[in-house]
Design a protein around this motif. Structure first.
Motif, PDB file in Angstrom:
ATOM      1  N   ASN A  21      84.339  16.912 -15.487  1.00 40.33           N
ATOM      2  CA  ASN A  21      84.375  15.715 -15.212  1.00 40.33           C
ATOM      3  C   ASN A  21      84.358  14.974 -17.680  1.00 40.33           C
ATOM      4  O   ASN A  21      85.310  14.532 -17.482  1.00 40.33           O
ATOM      5  N   GLU A  22      83.393  15.679 -17.954  1.00 45.07           N
ATOM      6  CA  GLU A  22      83.195  15.952 -19.863  1.00 45.07           C
ATOM      7  C   GLU A  22      85.527  15.870 -19.550  1.00 45.07           C
ATOM      8  O   GLU A  22      85.554  15.472 -21.026  1.00 45.07           O
ATOM      9  N   VAL A  23      85.840  17.254 -19.786  1.00 43.33           N
ATOM     10  CA  VAL A  23      86.782  17.096 -20.193  1.00 43.33           C
ATOM     11  C   VAL A  23      88.368  16.814 -19.644  1.00 43.33           C
ATOM     12  O   VAL A  23      89.138  17.242 -20.100  1.00 43.33           O
ATOM     13  N   GLN A  24      88.589  15.748 -18.247  1.00 42.01           N
ATOM     14  CA  GLN A  24      89.319  15.950 -18.182  1.00 42.01           C
ATOM     15  C   GLN A  24      89.954  14.886 -19.180  1.00 42.01           C
ATOM     16  O   GLN A  24      89.229  14.020 -19.552  1.00 42.01           O
ATOM     17  N   GLY A  25      91.030  14.906 -18.761  1.00 41.23           N
ATOM     18  CA  GLY A  25      91.919  14.047 -20.391  1.00 41.23           C
ATOM     19  C   GLY A  25      92.157  14.330 -21.949  1.00 41.23           C
ATOM     20  O   GLY A  25      93.109  13.745 -22.194  1.00 41.23           O
ATOM     21  N   MET A  26      91.167  15.456 -22.612  1.00 45.58           N
ATOM     22  CA  MET A  26      91.244  15.654 -23.506  1.00 45.58           C
ATOM     23  C   MET A  26      92.352  16.363 -24.267  1.00 45.58           C
ATOM     24  O   MET A  26      92.674  17.103 -22.785  1.00 45.58           O
ATOM     25  N   ASN A  27      92.734  16.432 -25.390  1.00 46.54           N
ATOM     26  CA  ASN A  27      93.918  17.271 -26.047  1.00 46.54           C
ATOM     27  C   ASN A  27      92.827  19.009 -25.612  1.00 46.54           C
ATOM     28  O   ASN A  27      91.534  18.986 -25.852  1.00 46.54           O
ATOM     29  N   ALA A  28      93.770  19.841 -24.960  1.00 53.43           N
ATOM     30  CA  ALA A  28      93.620  21.184 -24.376  1.00 53.43           C
ATOM     31  C   ALA A  28      92.775  22.392 -25.608  1.00 53.43           C
ATOM     32  O   ALA A  28      91.315  22.236 -25.656  1.00 53.43           O
ATOM     33  N   GLU A  29      92.758  22.013 -26.799  1.00 52.19           N
ATOM     34  CA  GLU A  29      92.499  22.149 -28.248  1.00 52.19           C
ATOM     35  C   GLU A  29      91.376  21.680 -27.933  1.00 52.19           C
ATOM     36  O   GLU A  29      89.928  22.684 -28.340  1.00 52.19           O
ATOM     37  N   LEU A  30      91.006  20.080 -27.907  1.00 46.41           N
ATOM     38  CA  LEU A  30      89.320  19.859 -28.200  1.00 46.41           C
ATOM     39  C   LEU A  30      88.150  20.304 -26.822  1.00 46.41           C
ATOM     40  O   LEU A  30      87.386  20.506 -27.167  1.00 46.41           O
ATOM     41  N   ALA A  31      89.348  20.288 -26.030  1.00 48.16           N
ATOM     42  CA  ALA A  31      88.348  20.542 -24.992  1.00 48.16           C
ATOM     43  C   ALA A  31      87.635  22.368 -24.242  1.00 48.16           C
ATOM     44  O   ALA A  31      86.885  22.090 -24.669  1.00 48.16           O
ATOM     45  N   ALA A  49      90.025  28.826 -17.302  1.00 48.89           N
ATOM     46  CA  ALA A  49      90.494  27.930 -16.885  1.00 48.89           C
ATOM     47  C   ALA A  49      91.794  27.321 -17.585  1.00 48.89           C
ATOM     48  O   ALA A  49      92.941  27.138 -16.988  1.00 48.89           O
ATOM     49  N   ILE A  50      90.989  26.588 -18.277  1.00 50.87           N
ATOM     50  CA  ILE A  50      92.189  26.121 -19.070  1.00 50.87           C
ATOM     51  C   ILE A  50      92.603  26.814 -20.044  1.00 50.87           C
ATOM     52  O   ILE A  50      94.089  26.492 -20.862  1.00 50.87           O
ATOM     53  N   ASN A  51      92.549  27.387 -20.706  1.00 49.20           N
ATOM     54  CA  ASN A  51      92.776  29.163 -21.008  1.00 49.20           C
ATOM     55  C   ASN A  51      94.503  29.423 -20.398  1.00 49.20           C
ATOM     56  O   ASN A  51      95.519  30.165 -20.910  1.00 49.20           O
ATOM     57  N   SER A  52      93.415  29.369 -19.154  1.00 48.66           N
ATOM     58  CA  SER A  52      94.940  30.410 -18.181  1.00 48.66           C
ATOM     59  C   SER A  52      95.803  29.306 -17.971  1.00 48.66           C
ATOM     60  O   SER A  52      97.029  29.980 -18.033  1.00 48.66           O
ATOM     61  N   ALA A  53      95.930  28.341 -17.869  1.00 51.86           N
ATOM     62  CA  ALA A  53      96.838  27.176 -17.336  1.00 51.86           C
ATOM     63  C   ALA A  53      97.835  27.465 -18.831  1.00 51.86           C
ATOM     64  O   ALA A  53      98.837  27.108 -18.302  1.00 51.86           O
ATOM     65  N   VAL A  54      97.203  26.754 -19.608  1.00 54.20           N
ATOM     66  CA  VAL A  54      97.901  27.281 -20.833  1.00 54.20           C
ATOM     67  C   VAL A  54      98.682  28.077 -21.016  1.00 54.20           C
ATOM     68  O   VAL A  54     100.458  27.943 -21.052  1.00 54.20           O
ATOM     69  N   ALA A  55      98.471  29.263 -20.690  1.00 54.90           N
ATOM     70  CA  ALA A  55      99.011  30.734 -20.696  1.00 54.90           C
ATOM     71  C   ALA A  55     100.078  30.028 -19.646  1.00 54.90           C
ATOM     72  O   ALA A  55     101.424  31.074 -19.825  1.00 54.90           O
ATOM     73  N   ASN A  56      99.462  30.392 -18.776  1.00 49.21           N
ATOM     74  CA  ASN A  56     100.855  29.978 -17.424  1.00 49.21           C
ATOM     75  C   ASN A  56     102.069  29.300 -17.639  1.00 49.21           C
ATOM     76  O   ASN A  56     103.347  29.303 -17.484  1.00 49.21           O
ATOM     77  N   GLY A  57     101.910  27.954 -18.600  1.00 44.39           N
ATOM     78  CA  GLY A  57     103.428  27.592 -18.916  1.00 44.39           C
ATOM     79  C   GLY A  57     103.529  27.954 -20.100  1.00 44.39           C
ATOM     80  O   GLY A  57     104.476  27.026 -20.389  1.00 44.39           O
ATOM     81  N   VAL A 100      92.233  24.367 -12.717  1.00 46.74           N
ATOM     82  CA  VAL A 100      92.942  23.054 -13.659  1.00 46.74           C
ATOM     83  C   VAL A 100      94.963  22.920 -13.768  1.00 46.74           C
ATOM     84  O   VAL A 100      94.964  23.616 -13.916  1.00 46.74           O
ATOM     85  N   GLU A 101      94.704  20.997 -14.385  1.00 40.72           N
ATOM     86  CA  GLU A 101      96.176  21.739 -14.628  1.00 40.72           C
ATOM     87  C   GLU A 101      96.484  20.296 -15.593  1.00 40.72           C
ATOM     88  O   GLU A 101      95.552  19.901 -16.408  1.00 40.72           O
ATOM     89  N   VAL A 102      97.750  21.079 -16.487  1.00 39.46           N
ATOM     90  CA  VAL A 102      97.571  21.199 -18.089  1.00 39.46           C
ATOM     91  C   VAL A 102      99.075  20.404 -18.394  1.00 39.46           C
ATOM     92  O   VAL A 102     100.226  20.895 -17.508  1.00 39.46           O
TER      93      VAL A 102
END
Length: 110
Positions: A21-31, A49-57, A100-102
């Motif tokens: 809940n803390e990282v939801q809506g944040m910039n991925a780099e800041l998160a 999970a955030i790193n993987s979602a960024v790389a997947n896109g 995680v969805e970005v």
């Protein structure tokens, strides 16, 4: 929009949701930067999970936001501990699924 799922993490979903809940809506780099300084064990899994979602896109972390970070309950491993007088008590070992969805950050026009 791209997403990543990590399944069967041996961590309680209740504890992991606090971090999600803390990282939801944040910039991925800041998160990712804030997760690296969190002492919680689930922060490492959410950062992966955030790193993987960024790389997947095929994005860069500074150009996307974490649009959704969801933690669902997985199966519970049930164990038993011997107690007094030949009885036993149950030990629950919960697992979690992290999704995680970005998505691209919207440019604000002046």
């Amino acid at each position: 929009m791209s997403k990543a799922i990590i399944k069967f993490i041996r961590l309680s979903p209740t504890k992991t949701r606090l971090i999600a809940n803390e990282v939801q809506g944040m910039n991925a780099e800041l998160a990712l930067a804030s997760l690296s300084f969190m002492p919680n064990r689930g922060a490492k899994f959410i950062a992966n999970a955030i790193n993987s979602a960024v790389a997947n896109g095929g994005f860069e972390p500074e150009e996307v936001i974490v649009s959704s970070c969801r933690v669902d309950a997985g199966p519970v491993l049930k164990r038993f501990r011997p107690r007094a007088r030949g009885s036993a008590s149950r030990i629950r070992k919960p697992t979690s699924h992290i999704l995680v969805e970005v998505s691209k950050a919207q440019k604000k026009e002046a």
